[in-house]
Write a protein that holds these residues in place. Structure first.
Motif, PDB file in Angstrom:
ATOM      1  N   ARG A 189     -24.219  26.492  15.580  1.00 38.13           N
ATOM      2  CA  ARG A 189     -24.549  27.903  15.452  1.00 38.13           C
ATOM      3  C   ARG A 189     -26.011  28.206  15.129  1.00 38.13           C
ATOM      4  NH1 ARG A 189     -20.050  29.318  11.127  1.00 38.13           N
ATOM      5  NH2 ARG A 189     -20.808  27.298  10.374  1.00 38.13           N
ATOM      6  N   PRO A 190     -26.715  27.364  14.329  1.00 33.59           N
ATOM      7  CA  PRO A 190     -28.066  27.769  13.926  1.00 33.59           C
ATOM      8  C   PRO A 190     -29.007  27.989  15.115  1.00 33.59           C
ATOM      9  CG  PRO A 190     -27.332  25.967  12.547  1.00 33.59           C
ATOM     10  CD  PRO A 190     -26.324  26.102  13.641  1.00 33.59           C
ATOM     11  N   TYR A 249     -28.373  32.058   9.662  1.00 33.59           N
ATOM     12  CA  TYR A 249     -28.687  31.048  10.670  1.00 33.59           C
ATOM     13  C   TYR A 249     -29.790  31.438  11.634  1.00 33.59           C
ATOM     14  CZ  TYR A 249     -25.022  27.622   9.565  1.00 33.59           C
ATOM     15  OH  TYR A 249     -24.259  26.655   8.980  1.00 33.59           O
ATOM     16  N   ASN A 282     -30.162  35.774  16.536  1.00 32.02           N
ATOM     17  CA  ASN A 282     -29.190  34.818  17.069  1.00 32.02           C
ATOM     18  C   ASN A 282     -28.132  35.490  17.926  1.00 32.02           C
ATOM     19  OD1 ASN A 282     -28.468  32.164  17.301  1.00 32.02           O
ATOM     20  ND2 ASN A 282     -27.579  31.960  15.259  1.00 32.02           N
ATOM     21  N   ASP A 300     -22.828  21.402  13.700  1.00 29.31           N
ATOM     22  CA  ASP A 300     -22.775  22.858  13.620  1.00 29.31           C
ATOM     23  C   ASP A 300     -23.739  23.393  14.685  1.00 29.31           C
ATOM     24  OD1 ASP A 300     -22.718  25.537  13.011  1.00 29.31           O
ATOM     25  OD2 ASP A 300     -22.961  25.255  10.857  1.00 29.31           O
ATOM     26  N   HIS A 337     -22.631  32.266   6.810  1.00 28.38           N
ATOM     27  CA  HIS A 337     -23.482  31.298   7.498  1.00 28.38           C
ATOM     28  C   HIS A 337     -24.267  31.965   8.622  1.00 28.38           C
ATOM     29  CE1 HIS A 337     -22.319  27.126   6.035  1.00 28.38           C
ATOM     30  NE2 HIS A 337     -21.643  27.963   5.262  1.00 28.38           N
ATOM     31  N   ILE A 338     -23.536  32.727   9.450  1.00 28.97           N
ATOM     32  CA  ILE A 338     -24.203  33.353  10.615  1.00 28.97           C
ATOM     33  C   ILE A 338     -25.390  34.196  10.176  1.00 28.97           C
ATOM     34  CG2 ILE A 338     -23.928  35.223  12.278  1.00 28.97           C
ATOM     35  CD1 ILE A 338     -23.099  32.647  13.450  1.00 28.97           C
ATOM     36  N   HIS A 349     -29.123  22.884  16.508  1.00 30.82           N
ATOM     37  CA  HIS A 349     -27.851  22.283  16.129  1.00 30.82           C
ATOM     38  C   HIS A 349     -28.075  21.344  14.946  1.00 30.82           C
ATOM     39  CE1 HIS A 349     -26.963  22.664  20.716  1.00 30.82           C
ATOM     40  NE2 HIS A 349     -26.933  23.820  20.108  1.00 30.82           N
ATOM     41  N   THR A 350     -27.166  21.448  13.971  1.00 29.70           N
ATOM     42  CA  THR A 350     -27.347  20.645  12.768  1.00 29.70           C
ATOM     43  C   THR A 350     -26.163  19.711  12.610  1.00 29.70           C
ATOM     44  OG1 THR A 350     -28.582  22.448  11.784  1.00 29.70           O
ATOM     45  CG2 THR A 350     -27.756  20.771  10.291  1.00 29.70           C
ATOM     46  N   MET A 386     -34.197  29.028  12.655  1.00 31.90           N
ATOM     47  CA  MET A 386     -33.529  28.969  11.349  1.00 31.90           C
ATOM     48  C   MET A 386     -34.438  28.295  10.331  1.00 31.90           C
ATOM     49  SD  MET A 386     -32.763  25.625  10.558  1.00 31.90           S
ATOM     50  CE  MET A 386     -31.931  24.128  11.033  1.00 31.90           C
ATOM     51  N   SER A 412     -18.210  26.652  17.942  1.00 32.60           N
ATOM     52  CA  SER A 412     -19.140  26.773  16.819  1.00 32.60           C
ATOM     53  C   SER A 412     -19.436  25.391  16.246  1.00 32.60           C
ATOM     54  CB  SER A 412     -18.535  27.642  15.706  1.00 32.60           C
ATOM     55  OG  SER A 412     -17.911  28.770  16.226  1.00 32.60           O
ATOM     56  N   VAL A 454     -30.153  26.399   5.840  1.00 32.43           N
ATOM     57  CA  VAL A 454     -28.989  25.900   6.580  1.00 32.43           C
ATOM     58  C   VAL A 454     -28.418  24.642   5.948  1.00 32.43           C
ATOM     59  CG1 VAL A 454     -28.270  24.919   8.786  1.00 32.43           C
ATOM     60  CG2 VAL A 454     -29.684  26.970   8.747  1.00 32.43           C
TER      61      VAL A 454
END
Lengths: 356, 432
Positions: B393-394, B344, B348, B391, B340-341, B309-310, B398, B374, B403
């Protein structure tokens, strides 16, 4: 247990001026290192002030039983990383009582070559990349490899990190600091392509010093593996098949090569080496034919080649050197069990003294 | 994630040199190597002793350790610099060391170097040199003294970044004036799993079986709930020593899984600090005889995956009215979800299922305090009207350069068309 520890760590400087000198020499196989220690009345830093000594050559295959004394001549001093204090390691070479170098003494003729005025004027520098393999003690199978099997294929191990990729780092790191302490010009280390194989580099060292420093570094490494309970191997192809061998690539330059226009001097030197390929190969280490196959980043043993940034050639010239028009080149042929006195002096002799 | 603290400049730490870390977890792993401290040395009876120290279990003298921990500063000015780079897979780390003539303060004082790219899948054999440019310095927690770790990136001899060099592009984004003015802060929550050496099954799990279901393990304590704390704790101190901006650790929901957080860091620093912290972690697990996994879904089934998580904020988001800026940023992110996905992290899709505190990989969503989205916005941020966004999603594998660079690019530099914006606002239920 703690008593032994205390004694080993004793700082003698507090109670006596005496110091211990560990005399090192190369044994009868040309690859086995031997040593024994003696007490000196006070600390010594100049090899010329150390006494000559002798050893039982009949126990190391270097003299017959009925005339067994071989004389040890101190040549270079380093600090002792195992004993600390003012104690020293002394690199020696070996002579008959009459004063002639015995056949396994390769340092003597190397020294003569390096003292030749033409060679001395060129200030030959050497950087030697010593590769070696660590083996489990009782099985002699590489460290970290499953006994009776093999690890995953090469790829992840070169400079790798992690318990499944790097086997024996403590030995390598301890060796690095021990050499720096001892005064050896160790310039770097890295994990190698085959798992449990490592490399350290010594240099740049001038002339005969390259050989002295590499041999003492090898001695320190073998002492450390002894402590760790792991076996050190300098075999050039420890595991046959799709596994890299172990070499001792020797980087070399002379004053002319390091100055402007050096790239031409380098080209001429490489040409001369090409003309003496067989003589060099014969002196570059036993068993090298198992390693120089043309695969696994080696050149085939029977052919001589060179190239820029080409790791499949006999001689490699770096891109920096090509770009700057001066620098050094790397002889990739020597095996890990080469004698640095022989290799360094031969490269100097061929490139500086020899006329085709 | 804890509240945002002011970021400190890296590498100005003055922590005394650390001695060896706590005893390793797996006791049998390093059987034939001399690595463990003999803690029982003092208590052992005089009994029998060995002249040669052959095996670590019965070692009477631990001299390799003495050499490893030796402080060489009284004997030489030279220091050892461990050059670290990212290999051909984009997630494998490589390193080798060289002697530097005297201590250095800044990466620009260090020489460029090169390595054999044909051994890491980054160059062909007949043109194998790849050049290393030093970019960030950290203190070496393994060697102590003035020795250093150096994070590098990789270039061709002609000076072009090689394809796996993601730092170069990120550095360009972070030097863009608009981005610089916004002072982007990142706080990255790196999750990871520890695996047993030869079976690659999670640490503490019975081989051939499973532990009790998730529940007791998150931030848990006790021999039946916490597996591998020594590694996490050793890593924490080692990173603080090194000068990495590590802000916390915790045990994770899946047993054998841990998390640490790095930040807040400004711009490109976030990537450098994460990569160096990953390197230090892998060196520690190497010593402990345990395998580090950054796989986003190490065990299939009803077990959490591992993410990265970022947390992110810009100057505008941190100031009065920042919540509106945050909403606009979320809007932009919703329009670039697919880009992005795809950047990431590999694999994932096995992790972002919509279960186990993740959002489904195909849909973009956001919410306050909602861990199934997300993007999550904290209750503090909503209440204060300013703050940061997370965020989620990562994946754990990653590349932080990618990212962080992408987050800055999408939220600061990217300008969607007005129609696209309006449509997205409707879809994501945002009034901007």
């Amino acid at each position: 247990m703690s008593l032994i520890n205390d004694f080993i760590k004793f700082n003698l400087n507090e109670t006596t001026r005496k110091s211990i000198a560990e005399y090192l020499w190369i044994g009868g196989s040309g690859m086995d290192l031997r040593s024994k220690a003696r007490t000196l009345p006070e600390p010594v830093t100049d090899p010329a002030k150390l006494p000559l000594w002798n050893f039982d050559g009949s126990s190391t295959d270097q003299a017959p039983g009925d005339d067994s004394e071989v004389i040890l001549l101190p040549q270079a001093i380093f600090r002792d990383p195992f004993r600390g204090g003012s104690n020293i390691l002394v690199m020696c070479d070996t002579y008959t009582p009459a004063g002639d170098p015995i056949p396994t003494n390769k340092r003597f003729s190397a020294d003569k070559i390096f003292n030749h005025p033409d060679v001395a004027a060129e200030e030959p520098w050497f950087g030697i990349e010593q590769e070696y393999t660590l083996l489990q003690k009782d099985t002699k199978w590489p460290l970290g490899w499953p006994v009776g099997g093999f690890p995953g294929p090469q790829g992840p191990y070169y400079c790798g990190v992690g318990a499944d990729k790097s086997f024996g780092r403590d030995i390598v790191d301890a060796h690095y600091k021990a050499c720096l302490y001892a005064g050896i010009n160790i310039s770097g280390i890295n994990g190698e392509v085959m798992p449990a194989q490592w490399e350290f580099q010594v240099g740049p060292a001038t002339g005969i010093s390259a050989g002295d420093q590499l041999w003492v570094a090898r001695y320190i490494l073998e002492r450390i593996t002894e402590i760790a309970g792991v076996v050190l191997s300098f075999d050039p192809k420890p595991i046959p098949g799709d596994w890299n061998g172990a070499g001792a690539h020797t980087n070399y330059s002379t004053k002319s090569m390091r100055n402007d226009g050096g790239i031409d001097v380098i080209r001429k030197a490489i040409e001369k080496l090409g003309l003496r390929h067989e003589q060099h190969i014969a002196a570059y280490g036993e068993g090298n034919d198992r390693r120089l196959t043309g695969r696994h980043e080696t050149a085939d043993i029977n052919s001589f080649s060179w190239g820029v940034a080409n790791r499949g050639a006999s001689i490699r010239v770096g891109r920096d050197t090509e770009k700057a028009g001066k620098g050094y080149f790397e002889d990739r042929r020597p095996a890990s069990n080469m004698d640095p006195y022989v290799v360094t002096s031969m490269i100097a002799e061929t490139t500086i003294l020899w006329k085709p | 994630m804890a509240q945002i603290l002011v970021p400190s400049t890296q590498w100005q730490m003055r922590v005394p040199k650390c001695s060896t870390f706590g005893s390793p977890i797996a006791t049998k792993i390093w059987g034939s190597l001399l690595l463990k401290q003999n803690m029982k040395e003092a208590a052992k009876s005089a009994g029998k002793f060995r002249v040669l120290a052959l095996h670590s279990e019965n070692s009477t003298v631990n001299r390799t350790e003495k050499l490893l921990n030796m402080d060489i500063t009284p004997y030489t000015d030279k220091i050892i610099a461990e050059y670290i780079w990212i290999g051909g897979s984009g997630i494998d780390m490589r390193s080798k060391s060289r002697t530097i003539s005297k201590p250095v303060e800044h990466p620009s004082e260090l020489p460029k170097w090169n390595y054999d790219g044909s051994s890491t899948g980054q160059a062909p054999g007949e043109d194998s040199e790849v050049i290393l440019y030093p970019q960030a310095i950290f203190k070496d927690p393994f060697r102590g003294g003035n020795n250093i770790l150096v994070i590098c990136d990789a270039y061709t001899p002609a000076g072009e970044p090689i394809p796996t060099n993601k730092r170069h592009k990120a550095a360009e984004i972070f030097s863009n004036k608009k981005v610089v003015d916004e002072v982007p802060w990142f706080g990255i929550e790196q999750e990871y799993t520890l695996l047993q050496q030869n079976v690659k099954w999670p640490l503490g799990w019975p081989v051939g079986g499973y532990p009790g279901p998730q529940g007791p393990y998150y931030c848990g304590a006790g021999a039946d709930k916490s597996f591998g704390r020594d590694i996490s704790d050793a890593h924490y101190k080692a990173c603080l020593y090194a000068g990495i901006n590590i802000s916390g650790t915790n045990g994770e929901v899946m047993p054998g899984q841990w998390e640490y957080q790095v930040g807040p860091s400004v711009g490109i620093e976030a990537g450098d600090h994460i990569w160096c912290s990953r390197y230090i972690l892998e060196r520690i697990t190497e010593q402990a005889g345990v395998v580090l996994s950054l796989d986003p879904k190490p065990i299939e089934g009803d077990w959490n995956g591992a993410g990265c998580h970022t947390n992110y904020s810009t100057k505008s988001m941190r100031e009065e009215g920042g919540f509106e800026v945050i909403k606009k940023a979320i809007l932009n992110l919703s329009l670039r979800h697919k880009e992005h996905i795809s950047a990431y992290g590999e694999g994932n899709e096995r992790r972002l299922t919509g279960k186990h505190e993740t959002a489904s990989i195909d849909s973009f969503s956001w919410g306050v305090a909602n861990r199934g989205c997300s993007i999550r916005v904290g209750r503090d941020t909503e209440k204060n009207g300013k703050g940061y966004l997370e965020d989620r999603r990562p994946a754990s594998n990653m590349d932080p350069y990618v990212v962080t660079g992408l987050l800055a690019e999408t939220t600061i530099l990217y300008e969607p068309t007005l129609e696209a914006e309006a449509l997205a606002a409707q879809k994501v239920a945002l009034k901007v």
